[in-house]
Design a protein around this motif. Structure first.
Motif, PDB file in Angstrom:
ATOM      1  N   GLU A 152      13.039  57.447  33.666  1.00 19.64           N
ATOM      2  CA  GLU A 152      13.901  58.358  34.425  1.00 19.64           C
ATOM      3  C   GLU A 152      13.081  59.015  35.524  1.00 19.64           C
ATOM      4  OE1 GLU A 152      16.097  62.575  33.515  1.00 19.64           O
ATOM      5  OE2 GLU A 152      16.562  60.907  32.166  1.00 19.64           O
ATOM      6  N   ILE A 153      13.645  59.058  36.718  1.00 18.80           N
ATOM      7  CA  ILE A 153      12.999  59.730  37.848  1.00 18.80           C
ATOM      8  C   ILE A 153      13.826  60.963  38.183  1.00 18.80           C
ATOM      9  CG2 ILE A 153      12.283  59.555  40.261  1.00 18.80           C
ATOM     10  CD1 ILE A 153      12.071  56.523  39.861  1.00 18.80           C
ATOM     11  N   LYS A 154      13.206  62.122  38.100  1.00 12.88           N
ATOM     12  CA  LYS A 154      13.925  63.364  38.372  1.00 12.88           C
ATOM     13  C   LYS A 154      13.916  63.702  39.856  1.00 12.88           C
ATOM     14  CE  LYS A 154      13.041  65.288  33.789  1.00 12.88           C
ATOM     15  NZ  LYS A 154      12.442  66.394  33.002  1.00 12.88           N
ATOM     16  N   GLN A 155      14.887  64.496  40.251  1.00 10.52           N
ATOM     17  CA  GLN A 155      15.025  64.908  41.645  1.00 10.52           C
ATOM     18  C   GLN A 155      13.732  65.563  42.132  1.00 10.52           C
ATOM     19  OE1 GLN A 155      16.183  68.626  42.459  1.00 10.52           O
ATOM     20  NE2 GLN A 155      15.529  68.174  44.533  1.00 10.52           N
ATOM     21  N   GLY A 156      13.259  65.114  43.293  1.00 10.38           N
ATOM     22  CA  GLY A 156      12.072  65.682  43.895  1.00 10.38           C
ATOM     23  C   GLY A 156      10.771  65.011  43.512  1.00 10.38           C
ATOM     24  N   GLU A 157      10.815  64.060  42.571  1.00  9.14           N
ATOM     25  CA  GLU A 157       9.592  63.354  42.205  1.00  9.14           C
ATOM     26  C   GLU A 157       9.228  62.312  43.271  1.00  9.14           C
ATOM     27  OE1 GLU A 157       8.381  62.874  37.759  1.00  9.14           O
ATOM     28  OE2 GLU A 157      10.399  62.043  37.974  1.00  9.14           O
ATOM     29  N   SER A 158       7.941  62.004  43.350  1.00 10.85           N
ATOM     30  CA  SER A 158       7.467  60.909  44.202  1.00 10.85           C
ATOM     31  C   SER A 158       6.725  59.931  43.302  1.00 10.85           C
ATOM     32  CB  SER A 158       6.551  61.426  45.313  1.00 10.85           C
ATOM     33  OG  SER A 158       5.524  62.241  44.780  1.00 10.85           O
ATOM     34  N   VAL A 159       7.293  58.727  43.164  1.00 15.49           N
ATOM     35  CA  VAL A 159       6.818  57.761  42.175  1.00 15.49           C
ATOM     36  C   VAL A 159       6.343  56.498  42.874  1.00 15.49           C
ATOM     37  CG1 VAL A 159       7.429  56.450  40.124  1.00 15.49           C
ATOM     38  CG2 VAL A 159       8.512  58.661  40.543  1.00 15.49           C
ATOM     39  N   ALA A 160       5.143  56.041  42.512  1.00 13.92           N
ATOM     40  CA  ALA A 160       4.601  54.799  43.047  1.00 13.92           C
ATOM     41  C   ALA A 160       4.708  53.702  42.004  1.00 13.92           C
ATOM     42  CB  ALA A 160       3.146  54.987  43.455  1.00 13.92           C
ATOM     43  N   PHE A 161       5.280  52.558  42.394  1.00 14.91           N
ATOM     44  CA  PHE A 161       5.258  51.360  41.562  1.00 14.91           C
ATOM     45  C   PHE A 161       4.092  50.504  42.020  1.00 14.91           C
ATOM     46  CE2 PHE A 161      10.171  51.449  40.982  1.00 14.91           C
ATOM     47  CZ  PHE A 161      10.040  52.460  40.046  1.00 14.91           C
ATOM     48  N   ILE A 162       3.183  50.214  41.112  1.00 11.54           N
ATOM     49  CA  ILE A 162       2.049  49.369  41.447  1.00 11.54           C
ATOM     50  C   ILE A 162       1.971  48.216  40.455  1.00 11.54           C
ATOM     51  CG2 ILE A 162       0.786  51.316  42.447  1.00 11.54           C
ATOM     52  CD1 ILE A 162      -1.052  51.202  39.955  1.00 11.54           C
ATOM     53  N   GLY A 163       1.186  47.212  40.810  1.00 10.01           N
ATOM     54  CA  GLY A 163       1.026  46.046  39.960  1.00 10.01           C
ATOM     55  C   GLY A 163       0.716  44.842  40.820  1.00 10.01           C
ATOM     56  N   SER A 164       0.243  43.797  40.212  1.00 13.32           N
ATOM     57  CA  SER A 164      -0.119  42.594  40.959  1.00 13.32           C
ATOM     58  C   SER A 164       1.123  41.915  41.515  1.00 13.32           C
ATOM     59  CB  SER A 164      -0.885  41.631  40.044  1.00 13.32           C
ATOM     60  OG  SER A 164      -0.105  41.314  38.906  1.00 13.32           O
ATOM     61  N   ASN A 165       0.924  40.978  42.433  1.00  9.09           N
ATOM     62  CA  ASN A 165       2.036  40.198  42.957  1.00  9.09           C
ATOM     63  C   ASN A 165       2.730  39.465  41.815  1.00  9.09           C
ATOM     64  OD1 ASN A 165       1.461  40.958  45.589  1.00  9.09           O
ATOM     65  ND2 ASN A 165       0.179  39.168  45.980  1.00  9.09           N
ATOM     66  N   GLY A 166       4.057  39.527  41.804  1.00  6.47           N
ATOM     67  CA  GLY A 166       4.811  38.890  40.734  1.00  6.47           C
ATOM     68  C   GLY A 166       5.005  39.747  39.504  1.00  6.47           C
ATOM     69  N   SER A 167       4.603  41.017  39.586  1.00  3.36           N
ATOM     70  CA  SER A 167       4.725  41.895  38.412  1.00  3.36           C
ATOM     71  C   SER A 167       6.144  42.421  38.211  1.00  3.36           C
ATOM     72  CB  SER A 167       3.759  43.078  38.533  1.00  3.36           C
ATOM     73  OG  SER A 167       4.058  43.859  39.683  1.00  3.36           O
ATOM     74  N   GLY A 168       6.996  42.292  39.243  1.00  2.00           N
ATOM     75  CA  GLY A 168       8.380  42.741  39.130  1.00  2.00           C
ATOM     76  C   GLY A 168       8.714  43.976  39.939  1.00  2.00           C
ATOM     77  N   LYS A 169       7.751  44.468  40.715  1.00  5.25           N
ATOM     78  CA  LYS A 169       7.957  45.725  41.466  1.00  5.25           C
ATOM     79  C   LYS A 169       9.148  45.640  42.419  1.00  5.25           C
ATOM     80  CE  LYS A 169       4.006  45.742  43.555  1.00  5.25           C
ATOM     81  NZ  LYS A 169       3.582  44.382  43.149  1.00  5.25           N
ATOM     82  N   THR A 170       9.129  44.630  43.280  1.00  4.50           N
ATOM     83  CA  THR A 170      10.179  44.526  44.299  1.00  4.50           C
ATOM     84  C   THR A 170      11.536  44.276  43.657  1.00  4.50           C
ATOM     85  OG1 THR A 170       8.608  43.729  45.967  1.00  4.50           O
ATOM     86  CG2 THR A 170      10.941  43.273  46.349  1.00  4.50           C
ATOM     87  N   THR A 171      11.576  43.418  42.646  1.00  4.66           N
ATOM     88  CA  THR A 171      12.847  43.159  41.955  1.00  4.66           C
ATOM     89  C   THR A 171      13.399  44.438  41.348  1.00  4.66           C
ATOM     90  OG1 THR A 171      12.183  40.887  41.445  1.00  4.66           O
ATOM     91  CG2 THR A 171      13.964  41.825  40.131  1.00  4.66           C
ATOM     92  N   LEU A 172      12.536  45.225  40.718  1.00  2.00           N
ATOM     93  CA  LEU A 172      12.978  46.481  40.109  1.00  2.00           C
ATOM     94  C   LEU A 172      13.515  47.436  41.158  1.00  2.00           C
ATOM     95  CD1 LEU A 172      13.270  48.371  37.709  1.00  2.00           C
ATOM     96  CD2 LEU A 172      10.853  48.972  37.954  1.00  2.00           C
ATOM     97  N   VAL A 173      12.815  47.574  42.263  1.00  2.00           N
ATOM     98  CA  VAL A 173      13.265  48.482  43.323  1.00  2.00           C
ATOM     99  C   VAL A 173      14.592  48.002  43.910  1.00  2.00           C
ATOM    100  CG1 VAL A 173      12.770  49.242  45.665  1.00  2.00           C
ATOM    101  CG2 VAL A 173      11.020  49.443  43.915  1.00  2.00           C
ATOM    102  N   GLU A 174      14.751  46.696  44.080  1.00  2.00           N
ATOM    103  CA  GLU A 174      16.012  46.175  44.614  1.00  2.00           C
ATOM    104  C   GLU A 174      17.161  46.398  43.642  1.00  2.00           C
ATOM    105  OE1 GLU A 174      15.259  42.133  45.766  1.00  2.00           O
ATOM    106  OE2 GLU A 174      14.263  42.741  47.634  1.00  2.00           O
ATOM    107  N   ILE A 175      16.889  46.363  42.345  1.00  2.00           N
ATOM    108  CA  ILE A 175      17.925  46.678  41.351  1.00  2.00           C
ATOM    109  C   ILE A 175      18.288  48.162  41.426  1.00  2.00           C
ATOM    110  CG2 ILE A 175      18.361  46.912  38.866  1.00  2.00           C
ATOM    111  CD1 ILE A 175      16.797  44.288  38.501  1.00  2.00           C
ATOM    112  N   ILE A 176      17.277  49.021  41.554  1.00  2.00           N
ATOM    113  CA  ILE A 176      17.541  50.460  41.696  1.00  2.00           C
ATOM    114  C   ILE A 176      18.379  50.729  42.939  1.00  2.00           C
ATOM    115  CG2 ILE A 176      16.460  52.712  42.150  1.00  2.00           C
ATOM    116  CD1 ILE A 176      14.105  51.765  40.401  1.00  2.00           C
ATOM    117  N   ALA A 177      18.088  50.008  44.024  1.00  2.00           N
ATOM    118  CA  ALA A 177      18.814  50.207  45.283  1.00  2.00           C
ATOM    119  C   ALA A 177      20.182  49.538  45.292  1.00  2.00           C
ATOM    120  CB  ALA A 177      17.979  49.671  46.443  1.00  2.00           C
TER     121      ALA A 177
END
Length: 234
Positions: free
Chosen positions: A26-51
């Motif tokens: 869960e990300i609360k209002q006002g938080e700044s969260v960084a997704f990190i990980g190697s290429n292929g870890s799922g970062k972009t897919t996760l962000v696109e699902i959130i969006a």
């Protein structure tokens, strides 16, 4: 004002390949969260699902009680953008903001800040990587969003523009109490801009921690990542 983004048991599969494996947070209002990980870890897919740009195989995302596609106060800066040849920067701004966008002091301020004036009439397909990055960042904040998603914000930017954009987004978040989600490979960018870090590897959530706590324990985000890839416990 948005209270929280709730990511519940997200799984994403492409045929037999699991891209995200039962990810929840869960990300609360006002938080700044960084997704990190190697290429292929799922970062972009996760962000696109959130969006709301991809649909999970299973699981849900809610902006309070709204699904992503119904949440309108979202600004997204992705690295790539596809436009028909001959489309100018000005054309896209008019499409998003209307023909009278230049009458808005807020929009003029951002255009000046991101130094877009020099290529307002340029064909978007001819822009440099840095110019495209600045323009995409401009579009992300043009509607004064409550949630901002930034994908490799400072990639392709010279040092001067990196500093300007980092300062701008930090100030924007503070003034608007906005929620910020970042994808980045730059540990120093995480320390400057974020208060929370989520590490993904092979679709699994490995670490969800406060940035200050990680720095206190390991010395820096970079040192923590080096330990992780060396197989040490983090």
């Amino acid at each position: 004002m948005l209270k929280a983004i709730k990511v519940n048991n997200i799984m994403k599969k492409f045929k037999n390949h699991i891209v995200l494996n039962n990810v929840s947070f869960e990300i609360k209002q006002g938080e700044s969260v960084a997704f990190i990980g190697s290429n292929g870890s799922g970062k972009t897919t996760l962000v696109e699902i959130i969006a709301g740009l991809q649909i999970p195989t299973t699981g849900t995302v809610f902006f309070d009680d709204q699904t992503p596609e119904k949440f309108t106060k979202l600004g997204i800066q992705f690295q790539e953008g596809e436009w028909p040849k001959g489309t100018t920067t000005n054309d896209i701004i008019k499409f998003y903001l209307g023909k009278k966008f230049a009458q808005s002091e807020q929009i003029r301020t951002i255009i000046d800040m991101f130094e877009i004036n020099d290529f307002l009439k340029a064909d978007l397909t001819n822009l440099s990587g840095g110019q495209k990055q600045r323009f995409n960042a401009f579009l992300a904040v043009s509607n004064e969003p409550e949630v901002i998603i930034l994908d490799e914000l400072i990639t392709s930017l010279d040092l001067k523009m990196q500093i300007k954009l980092i300062d701008y987004f930090k100030q924007y978040q503070k003034e608007k109490q906005a929620t910020m989600i970042m994808i980045t490979h730059m540990p120093e960018e995480v320390e400057i801009m974020c208060n929370r870090i989520i590490l993904l590897e092979q679709g699994n959530l490995i670490l969800d921690a406060n940035v200050k706590d990680v720095v206190k324990k390991h010395g820096s985000i970079r040192k923590m990542i080096i330990k992780h890839y060396a197989g040490e416990k983090i």
